[in-house]
Design a protein around this motif. Structure first.
Motif, short mmCIF file in Angstrom:
data_model
loop_
_atom_site.label_atom_id
_atom_site.label_comp_id
_atom_site.label_asym_id
_atom_site.label_seq_id
_atom_site.Cartn_x
_atom_site.Cartn_y
_atom_site.Cartn_z
N SER A 170 0.84 -1.20 0.00
CA SER A 170 0.00 0.00 0.00
C SER A 170 0.87 1.25 0.00
O SER A 170 2.02 1.23 0.44
N ASP A 171 0.32 2.33 -0.51
CA ASP A 171 1.04 3.60 -0.56
C ASP A 171 0.07 4.73 -0.24
O ASP A 171 -1.03 4.49 0.29
N ASP A 172 0.46 5.95 -0.55
CA ASP A 172 -0.41 7.09 -0.25
C ASP A 172 -1.75 6.98 -0.97
O ASP A 172 -2.77 7.48 -0.48
N PHE A 173 -1.75 6.33 -2.12
CA PHE A 173 -2.98 6.23 -2.90
C PHE A 173 -3.92 5.16 -2.34
O PHE A 173 -5.14 5.35 -2.30
N THR A 174 -3.36 4.01 -1.90
CA THR A 174 -4.20 2.89 -1.45
C THR A 174 -4.26 2.72 0.06
O THR A 174 -5.03 1.90 0.56
N GLY A 175 -3.44 3.48 0.79
CA GLY A 175 -3.36 3.28 2.23
C GLY A 175 -4.68 3.47 2.95
O GLY A 175 -5.05 2.70 3.84
N GLU A 176 -5.42 4.52 2.57
CA GLU A 176 -6.69 4.78 3.24
C GLU A 176 -7.71 3.69 2.93
O GLU A 176 -8.56 3.37 3.77
N PHE A 177 -7.63 3.11 1.73
CA PHE A 177 -8.53 2.01 1.41
C PHE A 177 -8.24 0.81 2.30
O PHE A 177 -9.17 0.15 2.79
N GLN A 178 -6.96 0.51 2.53
CA GLN A 178 -6.62 -0.61 3.40
C GLN A 178 -7.09 -0.35 4.83
O GLN A 178 -7.53 -1.27 5.52
N GLU A 179 -7.01 0.89 5.28
CA GLU A 179 -7.53 1.22 6.61
C GLU A 179 -9.04 0.99 6.67
O GLU A 179 -9.56 0.48 7.66
N LEU A 180 -9.74 1.39 5.60
CA LEU A 180 -11.19 1.18 5.56
C LEU A 180 -11.52 -0.30 5.62
O LEU A 180 -12.42 -0.72 6.36
N VAL A 181 -10.79 -1.12 4.85
CA VAL A 181 -11.03 -2.57 4.86
C VAL A 181 -10.80 -3.14 6.25
O VAL A 181 -11.61 -3.92 6.77
#
Length: 517
Positions: A418-429
């Motif tokens: 994950s990076d700045d682009f996908t990090g928040e999505f992983q937190e949501l999951v």
């Protein structure tokens, strides 16, 4: 309430010194059968394998004994003799679990109590060769894990639960304070007791132990293998894990005895113990172990080796390291004389002989200042990422469940990618899929895995199927049950979707259920 009289420890033998940082022994031990312990109490149930003392052993070069004579223990009020079942817990005692553990006593009734715990897949007989000497100075209580050695098959999925059952057994026998030595998971039980009940433990020895046993993934996969194939793969691999190659070649009868111990273990209890080890991690808490501790490890132990032992010694304030050459994981079996000498020295010199040595943890809260009227209730402060303090953030529980279900390796790989682009999505999951949904009590994890597999096939999102097939196996589904789920999807979701799912599942199941060399 009258003060409990505490058993006095065995007196230090003349000239005894504290165990040095690395106790060295030269050469292997002589492995000769010894007669049964004097006046030993009968076991509560018949054992499916013979005691180690009855096994015919080969001859190996003798090793000189390093133990010096130990002075007899001081007279103390007698401990109650064991009965067929532990006595009921006296009225007024704190609540304890209903389950207790199978045990036996050896040694004089008026001696202080030394409790000895076994390794996973073994029975109390793994300590047979220490009993003749230890039982001269202590009242030795050995116990079996659930489903081991013919013990009742009541699985325990947490080390703390095993500790509670042991304390319930000791309380039923009237034993308040005791020394403790344990091997592998038996050592984990001892460390847990020292953390949660330090006032009960007079001295501690951790044999082939670790603050964290391997990885959670490793033990959960071991559970998958046993659930699918039974205990035979574990039994066949036990000699390589437990003994050095030279010992295994010289002592085929002992090797076969060890294999039979594993084969006669209840599979469900073995799987539960694997779950307990997968969840066990006391690395942040080692500094709270205040009991004098001996950390003993075989120099050739590749399961919980010298590196893990040094981690324990570095973290426990009053700990000493003993390295036993020519021994692997089951050092008490492979080098019995060396292990016995070390235990005699440690418990004779380090025993804390009063209950006042470590205060009993308080049970009630105290106020450091008078309670003042509340003039105003402030609004809840916003936590990180906009989560308010009025409701617990589900992120940490979600991450815990995500790792338990999908495995550390998978989650680490996803989070590392994950990076700045996908990090928040992983937190949501993590926060909402795992922290809000998978943590709910309405369905168990087996059922949630069935639902998830069906949903993935139905939606056509087969890219997520492989990790959830692994998760289903670790959550307790068998390959046969996964097959039934996929057959059901073929009827309602279509043959092509189910066919693709079968191809993915077949590959994952073969990988996960095949024992690794």
């Amino acid at each position: 309430m009258s003060e409990t009289k505490t058993p006095q420890p065995a007196q230090p033998f003349p000239g005894a010194q504290s165990v040095p940082a690395a106790q060295q022994f030269q050469g292997p031990q002589t492995l000769e059968p010894f007669p049964g312990p004097q006046a030993a109490q009968p076991a509560h149930t018949l054992q499916p394998v013979p005691p180690l003392s009855a096994v015919q052993t080969g001859q190996v070069p003798p090793q000189p004994s390093h133990a010096q004579p130990v002075q007899p223990a001081q007279p103390v009020p007698p401990q109650p003799a064991p009965s067929a079942q532990p006595r009921p817990i006296p009225q007024g005692s704190r609540a304890l679990p209903m389950h207790t553990l199978q045990y036996r006593f050896d040694g004089p009734q008026d001696a202080p109590v030394l409790v000895i715990g076994p390794s996973l897949g073994t029975t109390w007989h793994m300590w047979d060769r220490q009993i003749p000497e230890l039982s001269q100075h202590w009242r030795v209580l050995r116990f079996d894990l659930p489903g081991h050695g013919g013990a009742p098959a009541h699985p325990a999925t947490a080390v703390g639960e095993l500790s509670d059952r042991l304390l319930a057994t000791l309380d039923g026998l009237g034993v308040q304070r005791f020394g403790y030595a344990g091997c592998s998971i038996g050592g984990a039980i001892g460390a847990d007791l020292a953390l949660r009940h330090p006032h009960r433990v007079a001295a501690l020895a951790l044999v082939a132990a670790s603050p964290r046993f391997g990885s959670a993934d490793e033990f959960r996969q071991r559970g998958v293998i046993v659930r699918t194939n039974g205990l035979e793969p574990m039994a066949r691999s036990a000699p390589d894990q437990w003994f050095t190659h030279g010992f295994a070649a010289a002592q085929p009868a002992i090797v076969e005895w060890a294999v039979q111990m594993v084969r006669t273990t209840d599979p469900g209890c073995y799987i539960a113990a694997c779950e307990a080890l997968a969840a066990f991690d006391i690395r942040p808490e080692l500094g709270r172990i205040s009991v004098p501790t001996l950390v003993l490890v075989g120099a050739e132990d590749h399961v919980t080796g010298p590196a893990e032992a040094r981690t324990l010694v570095a973290g426990i304030p009053d700990a000493r390291l003993a390295l036993v050459p020519g021994a692997s994981h089951l050092a008490p079996v492979e080098q019995p004389g060396a292990v016995t000498d070390l235990l005699l020295t440690h418990f004779s010199t380090s025993w804390q002989d009063t209950l006042a040595a470590i205060p009993v943890p308080g049970t009630g809260a105290t106020l450091s200042a008078p309670v003042l009227p509340i003039a105003e209730i402030a609004p809840a402060a916003a936590g990180p990422d906009g989560v308010t303090s009025g409701r617990p953030d589900p992120y940490d529980p979600g991450m815990k469940v995500r790792r338990e279900v999908l495995g550390d390796a998978h989650v680490d790989r996803v989070m590392a990618g994950s990076d700045d682009f996908t990090g928040e999505f992983q937190e949501l999951v993590t926060r909402y899929a795992w922290g809000e949904t998978w943590t709910r009590e309405g369905l168990d994890r087996r059922t949630r895995s069935c639902v998830t597999l069906t949903a993935l096939v139905t939606s056509g999102h087969l890219e997520g199927l492989a990790p959830h097939i692994r998760a289903a196996l670790r959550n307790g589904l068998t390959p046969a049950e996964i097959k039934e789920v996929l057959l059901q999807t073929a009827v309602y979701c279509g043959i092509p979707a189910a066919g693709a799912a079968f191809t993915i599942a077949q590959s994952v199941i073969q990988e996960e259920t095949t024992p690794r060399p």
